[in-house]
Structure formats: structure tokens, C-alpha cells
Enzyme design. Sequence first.
Site, PDB file in Angstrom:
ATOM      1  N   ASP A 188      -2.332   6.632  -3.407  1.00  0.00           N
ATOM      2  CA  ASP A 188      -1.177   5.982  -2.776  1.00  0.00           C
ATOM      3  C   ASP A 188      -0.561   4.887  -3.637  1.00  0.00           C
ATOM      4  OD1 ASP A 188      -3.236   4.150  -2.543  1.00  0.00           O
ATOM      5  OD2 ASP A 188      -2.476   3.339  -0.662  1.00  0.00           O
ATOM      6  N   SER A 234       0.796  -1.219   0.000  1.00  0.00           N
ATOM      7  CA  SER A 234       0.000   0.000   0.000  1.00  0.00           C
ATOM      8  C   SER A 234       0.836   1.280   0.000  1.00  0.00           C
ATOM      9  CB  SER A 234      -0.961  -0.040   1.187  1.00  0.00           C
ATOM     10  OG  SER A 234      -1.842   1.029   1.113  1.00  0.00           O
ATOM     11  N   HIS A 235       0.651   2.086   1.033  1.00  0.00           N
ATOM     12  CA  HIS A 235       1.309   3.397   1.089  1.00  0.00           C
ATOM     13  C   HIS A 235       2.718   3.305   1.667  1.00  0.00           C
ATOM     14  CE1 HIS A 235      -0.548   2.298   4.783  1.00  0.00           C
ATOM     15  NE2 HIS A 235       0.298   3.086   5.419  1.00  0.00           N
ATOM     16  N   LYS A 267     -11.436   0.193  -0.766  1.00  0.00           N
ATOM     17  CA  LYS A 267     -11.499   1.640  -0.908  1.00  0.00           C
ATOM     18  C   LYS A 267     -10.897   1.986  -2.263  1.00  0.00           C
ATOM     19  CE  LYS A 267      -7.466   2.233   2.117  1.00  0.00           C
ATOM     20  NZ  LYS A 267      -7.174   0.921   2.704  1.00  0.00           N
ATOM     21  N   ASP A 327      -0.904   1.656  -4.012  1.00  0.00           N
ATOM     22  CA  ASP A 327      -1.753   0.695  -4.726  1.00  0.00           C
ATOM     23  C   ASP A 327      -3.085   1.293  -5.163  1.00  0.00           C
ATOM     24  OD1 ASP A 327      -2.543   0.836  -2.059  1.00  0.00           O
ATOM     25  OD2 ASP A 327      -3.416  -1.163  -2.088  1.00  0.00           O
ATOM     26  N   ASP A 382      -5.644   2.768  -3.558  1.00  0.00           N
ATOM     27  CA  ASP A 382      -6.921   2.714  -2.830  1.00  0.00           C
ATOM     28  C   ASP A 382      -7.130   3.912  -1.915  1.00  0.00           C
ATOM     29  OD1 ASP A 382      -5.077   1.910  -0.982  1.00  0.00           O
ATOM     30  OD2 ASP A 382      -6.018  -0.019  -0.508  1.00  0.00           O
ATOM     31  N   ARG A 383      -6.074   4.644  -1.592  1.00  0.00           N
ATOM     32  CA  ARG A 383      -6.243   5.821  -0.735  1.00  0.00           C
ATOM     33  C   ARG A 383      -6.400   7.083  -1.586  1.00  0.00           C
ATOM     34  NH1 ARG A 383      -2.719   5.471   4.704  1.00  0.00           N
ATOM     35  NH2 ARG A 383      -3.194   3.304   5.194  1.00  0.00           N
TER      36      ARG A 383
HETATM   37  C1  G16 Z   1      -4.995  -0.429   5.507  1.00  0.00           C
HETATM   38  C2  G16 Z   1      -6.407  -0.877   5.680  1.00  0.00           C
HETATM   39  C3  G16 Z   1      -7.241   0.260   6.184  1.00  0.00           C
HETATM   40  C4  G16 Z   1      -6.640   0.827   7.456  1.00  0.00           C
HETATM   41  C5  G16 Z   1      -5.209   1.238   7.195  1.00  0.00           C
HETATM   42  C6  G16 Z   1      -4.490   1.683   8.443  1.00  0.00           C
HETATM   43  O1  G16 Z   1      -4.938   0.517   4.490  1.00  0.00           O
HETATM   44  O2  G16 Z   1      -6.949  -1.347   4.464  1.00  0.00           O
HETATM   45  O3  G16 Z   1      -8.523  -0.230   6.415  1.00  0.00           O
HETATM   46  O4  G16 Z   1      -7.376   1.928   7.893  1.00  0.00           O
HETATM   47  O5  G16 Z   1      -4.500   0.132   6.698  1.00  0.00           O
HETATM   48  O6  G16 Z   1      -4.412   0.610   9.319  1.00  0.00           O
HETATM   49  P1  G16 Z   1      -3.519   0.692  10.610  1.00  0.00           P
HETATM   50  O7  G16 Z   1      -4.019   1.869  11.390  1.00  0.00           O
HETATM   51  O8  G16 Z   1      -3.739  -0.620  11.305  1.00  0.00           O
HETATM   52  O9  G16 Z   1      -2.095   0.921  10.187  1.00  0.00           O
HETATM   53  P2  G16 Z   1      -3.909   0.368   3.306  1.00  0.00           P
HETATM   54  O10 G16 Z   1      -4.170   1.556   2.435  1.00  0.00           O
HETATM   55  O11 G16 Z   1      -2.561   0.384   3.975  1.00  0.00           O
HETATM   56  O12 G16 Z   1      -4.215  -0.952   2.680  1.00  0.00           O
END
Ligand code: G16
Length: 543
Positions: free
Chosen positions: A277, A113-114, A376, A279, A281-282
Site C-alpha cells: 500500500d 497509508s492506503h 505491519k 506506506d 505496511d499492508r
Molecule cells: C490502520 C491500522 C490497522 C487497522 C487499519 C484499519 O492501518 O494500522 O491496525 O487495521 O488501519 O483500521 P480501521 O478499520 O479503523 O479503518 P493502515 O494501513 O491504514 O495504517
Amino acid sequence: MTIMTIPTKPIEGQKPGTSGLRKKTRVFMGPHYLENYLQATWDGIGGVAGKTLVLGGDGRHFNDRAAQVMLRMAAASGAKKVIVGQNALLSTPAASHLIRKRKADGGIILSASHNPGGPDGDFGVKYNVANGGPAPEGVTEKIFAATTTITEYKIVEAQDIDLATIGTSHLLDTEIEVVDPVADYQDLMEQLFDFPAIKALFAGGFRVSFDAMHAITGPYAKAILEDTLGAAPGSVTNGVPLPDFGQGHPDPNPIWARDLMQTMFADDAPDFGAASDGDGDRNMIVGRGIYVTPSDSLAAIAANASHVKAYAGGLKGVARSMPTSRALDRVAESLGIDCYETPTGWKFFGNLLDAGRATICGEESAGTGSDHVREKDGLWAVLFWINMLAARKISVAALMAEHWKTFGRNYYSRHDYEAVDSVAAQALVDDLRKRLPDLPGTTAAGLSVESADEFAYDDPVDGSRSEGQGLRFTLDGGGRIVLRLSGTGTEGATLRVYLERVETDADRMHDDPQEALAGIIAAAEALAGIKQRTGRDKPDVIT
Ligand code: G16
């Protein structure tokens, strides 16, 4: 081509977190690491024999190699078919859409992801189920259990599959179909949004700046915003995905998308700014001279959904993760629809979306989406905003001013303490948990604590219960503090402190959030002793 059965042993720490398994890239590249996890995934889901899977990733370092391993392991275990994005690329929402559209049994998304990429960055593997969404806890628990008992994995000995050419080939009996990563997703966006109205907006001189952060959304944003909708060439910046994201941190927030913030706060700023971000989704939404927090963006989207084509018929309900600000609740109340509060993690929205209880969902961590997919969706949020502005003929700043005037403003901020010693961070949470029953009625930095508890979620659709989902405190005057440990970090622990206060006085709705929240910030420190316990005198990241 032969199927090899390789003996192996369990590798410690392969427990999926908030969103799949995330580790340092070099850990994933270590002997048997990826293979063990993929075999455990096959075992955890009851095998892949005869199944159709989708495969794609955000293009970060090791994406190409990991994709080849996945294909050889899927073939060795008898998968019927794997649908792969060209060059093993797919944004997370596009992968979710493809799983749904092609009625696949599930999919593997290669992404952290990010989190930064590159050999010294992070890598990740996520399994999504047949509804297109992240595997629910019941499934990830089985995958984890399989990682602890694994003794062997199966893999085909073969040359690399050509993933650059669109078309179909075979690996043993497994059909490999390489598809255009953008086309299906673009079709879906055209169904949801009023493309002619957006085209007219751009034709009238509306200027946009979309920062793809050298990550996966570059090709999607260029095809949709520039090539189809007519945004000026160059509207998409950093649009070529790079394996190390240009050594950047592909996390769309004011800290990491600093260039975009500068552009949007300059005298000649475009009308609208956005970022996505690693991937895809953000999302991050910025107007000329105004940053819109993810929680506010979610609330504004819900409040204005009637102006946007696919949502004009009304929302079935909305949902937000618990730490997300309660701005959405105020909108839901005025619309007369349900607002669900779920734990952090997109996977918790899946049942609500499948059951038709929620149409739009969102999280403070820059995620917003709807029932069009089960992830998302960054570009979806961006198109929603542009469609909304086109329909309402209003600027971002004016829309938010109007929103706060109508619903009140939920000042909101998240303070992150990153790479904290894991033992110290866990002790902070454990000690605070023990004190929860004694805290209501006491004061913290002059604010009285109204309630203190640990969030647990009972899924209203399947009845499952998820405990230990964050410590929360409400304070007199509409304040709220939430503390939890992140489930996506790869180094030590990340302590997240979520701070919120609602303001209904129209004269006090344009203050700096950190100043508006100063009392809440002091109360969080008084309650948890963060400085002393983490050894940090300030957060690493404030969003
Ligand atoms: C993931 C999850 C999200 C979550 C985020 C932060 O996002 O898909 O639902 O809100 O992590 O999670 P944490 O607070 O546990 O670090 P992404 O965009 O990283 O896939």
C-alpha cells in the site's frame, strides 16, 4: 536563524484515530494545522529536547513540505538529532526498523497509508514510540489533550534543508542525518529470510508480479526482488512512487489492485502475485488463479513458519485483531501456542511483541508482521510467502488447499459502507449496542444468535483497558458477525461489517466466499438494518 514563537489557538478535530491523525490534504495544508499537531505531539510526549527522532513518509503530496516543517519545529524545541530518509521517504516498516536500530526516542511518519493522496486526497501524521511501534492510546490521548489547550508553537526560520543528499548537516544545534531509506531494511530482510533459496527459485524460472501501486514500496521491492534476488526485470510494476499514487487508490485488495488480479487470473499468470500500500505496511497475496485473504495468509504464515529461516525455532505465540478471522486460532491450537485477540490497530500488538508473548501478528485489513519491527510489514509478508514456497516447493493454490484440508476453511469477507452520514452510522451502532443483552437466543434470518457483546480488551502486559472495540455476534454453525466504525476514514463514517463462517466439509471448501457467506450476510442485515439506516442498497467495497 531565529526561533519564532507563533501564537495559535486549538483547532478542533485533531484526535488521532486508529493510526495517527488523518485528514484531507488541504486540511493539513491549512494555516497552523500541521504545526499545531506537531507541537501538541512534542508537548504530549514531554518535549523533544535532547531527543533523537526518525522522520520519513510515503512520498504523497505535501510530504516534502511537511518534512521541512517537522525539522524546523524539532530544532526549535531542541531535538538532539533527526534521522531522515533521503527525500523524506521511508516506508512505515523501514521507519519502525530505523527507530529500533538507531535506538531513537521515537519518530514521525508522514502518511495516510492506503488512503488516496494528492491535493484532494488524504494526508496523515503518526507518532511512533521508542520500540518502533505506533504510540499507544495513553500517548495519543496526551497528544490530543495538548491539541485542545495549545496557545503557541515554536519553529525555526530557515531555508529548506537539503534532504536529497545523504549525509549530515545542522539546523541550530540539531543534527540532521539523511540516510538511504532502503539499505538498513534490506539488511534486516536478509537476516530473516533464506535469500539463497529464493535466488535459486527465481533462477529456476519462478515468476512474480509485485504491484507497488505507485507508492513507497517500489524502490524497496526493486532493490530486493529484482536487483538482489534475481526476479526478472519488470517483476515490480508501478514501482516509481508518485505524490498522487498515479491517481490510484494504493490499497492492496482485489478491488483496487484490479490489474494484478487480472494478471494472476490470466492463462499465462505468473507463479506469485503481491501488492503493497501507500506506506508499505499492508500486503496482498495472490497465487495463480487464487486470491488469499489476509486472514488466511496470516494463518498459513503461522502454520508454515517452521520452514522459514528466522522462525524455524518456533513461535512464542500469535495475535490477531478481533475482527480478523479465527483461522489463526485453529493453527495456534494445533501448534500449542497462545493466540491473542486484540482491538483493531497495530498499536495493540506492541506490548505482546515487546513482552515476547507473540512472534507473528496480523489483521484482516491486509496487515501481517512479526517481532522484527513494531509495524505491519508488506514486503516482509511477500518475502515470507516466497521463502515458504521455495522451501516447500509447492504452489500457492496447493498450499491453501492443504491448509483448508488440515484446519478447515474460515470463509471470510468484509463489507464496507463508506462516507455514510456520521450521525446515522453512530445511531446504528448505538441502537444495536442497546439491544445486545436481548439478542442471544433470538434468530436472525433463520440463524440463531448464540452470543452478542461489545469487545473490550484488557492488555495482559500493562493492564490497560480499551473499551468500545466493536459489536460481535456468534451464530450457530460457527458463524460470526462483527460491526464497527472505521477509525481511519476522512469523510463521514465508514461502517465495516465483518462476516465469517467456518467450513469443515472437504467437499465444500472451494465455493465463492460471498455465496458461502450468504446466510451470515442476511443475518447481519436482519440484526442491524444496514440498508435502511445507511440508505445504501449494497456495500461500497467488498473484500
Ligand atoms: C490502520 C491500522 C490497522 C487497522 C487499519 C484499519 O492501518 O494500522 O491496525 O487495521 O488501519 O483500521 P480501521 O478499520 O479503523 O479503518 P493502515 O494501513 O491504514 O495504517
